[in-house]
Design a protein around this motif. Structure first.
Motif, PDB file in Angstrom:
ATOM      1  N   SER A  20       0.864  -1.179   0.000  1.00 41.19           N
ATOM      2  CA  SER A  20       0.000   0.000   0.000  1.00 41.19           C
ATOM      3  C   SER A  20       0.902   1.231   0.000  1.00 41.19           C
ATOM      4  O   SER A  20       1.824   1.334   0.808  1.00 41.19           O
ATOM      5  CB  SER A  20      -0.926   0.011   1.220  1.00 41.19           C
ATOM      6  N   GLY A  22       2.973   4.538   0.469  1.00 41.73           N
ATOM      7  CA  GLY A  22       3.303   5.350   1.634  1.00 41.73           C
ATOM      8  C   GLY A  22       4.573   6.130   1.356  1.00 41.73           C
ATOM      9  O   GLY A  22       5.145   6.031   0.268  1.00 41.73           O
ATOM     10  N   LEU A  87      -5.594   4.024   5.780  1.00 41.54           N
ATOM     11  CA  LEU A  87      -4.862   3.559   4.604  1.00 41.54           C
ATOM     12  C   LEU A  87      -5.820   3.191   3.475  1.00 41.54           C
ATOM     13  O   LEU A  87      -5.538   3.438   2.298  1.00 41.54           O
ATOM     14  CB  LEU A  87      -3.989   2.351   4.967  1.00 41.54           C
TER      15      LEU A  87
END
Length: 211
Positions: A20, A22, A87
């Motif tokens: 994910s 970041g 998230l």
């Protein structure tokens, strides 16, 4: 020692979290696209050292907090659930930028600076500490032995997975960027799939019982 089935599920969760987008991933991809694979790998070395710093700090912290504060688990579980839902939102929020779009205005840095920025990008990122503090307790049980040892075991697993995934991304960043440029529909599929998995992990964490 943590049982294999618990460690395996943690590894899957860590895999989903590392892929994910970041700050770490954005930095590694930007350096790989603008300065090449060598710069990306140097930056990755700094990021990994930042993870090791967090692991040691959090391992000592979890050992102290979980024994000292009766409701610590509930607080950490709540933080973890909120973090995962955040998230998920970040993955699908409107007008979010494709992280594989290279920024040609980034300056060219020397290896020492690449390493240092990778390290401090990780160390000074509060989201990393929140992840460790809120996510690790879901897989730690006193009956498995030392909390400190279990924290290190989870940390090493997470670092190995993070390094492997980011290593592949650094080596293939240019090809992945080209693929997404030619097939933009896959960006939306990737975002919604990621968000769905993160929501599932958040729900699982929310309904988990205290140790």
């Amino acid at each position: 020692m943590i049982p294999f089935h618990d460690l395996f599920f943690f590894a899957l969760a860590a895999l989903v979290l590392v892929i994910s987008p970041g700050p770490n991933m954005i930095y590694l991809i930007s350096r790989s696209l603008t300065q090449g694979k060598k710069a990306g790998l140097t930056s990755l070395a700094g990021v990994v050292c930042g993870f090791l710093f967090h692991i040691v700090m959090v391992s000592f912290g979890l050992t102290a907090v979980l024994f000292a504060v009766p409701y610590a688990y509930i607080v950490l579980k709540t933080l973890g659930t909120i973090y995962l839902l955040y998230l998920a939102y970040q993955a699908i929020k409107p007008n979010s930028k494709n992280i594989f779009e290279g920024d040609q205005n980034i300056s060219i840095d020397r290896p020492r600076k690449l390493f240092a920025v990778g390290f401090f990008t990780n160390v000074l990122n509060p989201k990393v500490a929140v992840f460790y503090l809120s996510f690790f307790p879901q897989f730690i049980k006193p009956e498995y032995g030392s909390i400190f040892t279990q924290s290190l075991e989870l940390g090493i697993t997470q670092v190995f997975i993070s390094f492997t995934v980011n290593f592949i991304i650094v080596l293939t960043a240019a090809k992945i960027a080209l693929f997404f440029a030619k097939n933009p529909v896959w960006i939306k599929i990737q975002k919604w799939f990621m968000a769905s998995v993160l929501v599932f992990l958040a729900v699982k964490m929310a309904i988990s019982k205290a140790k």
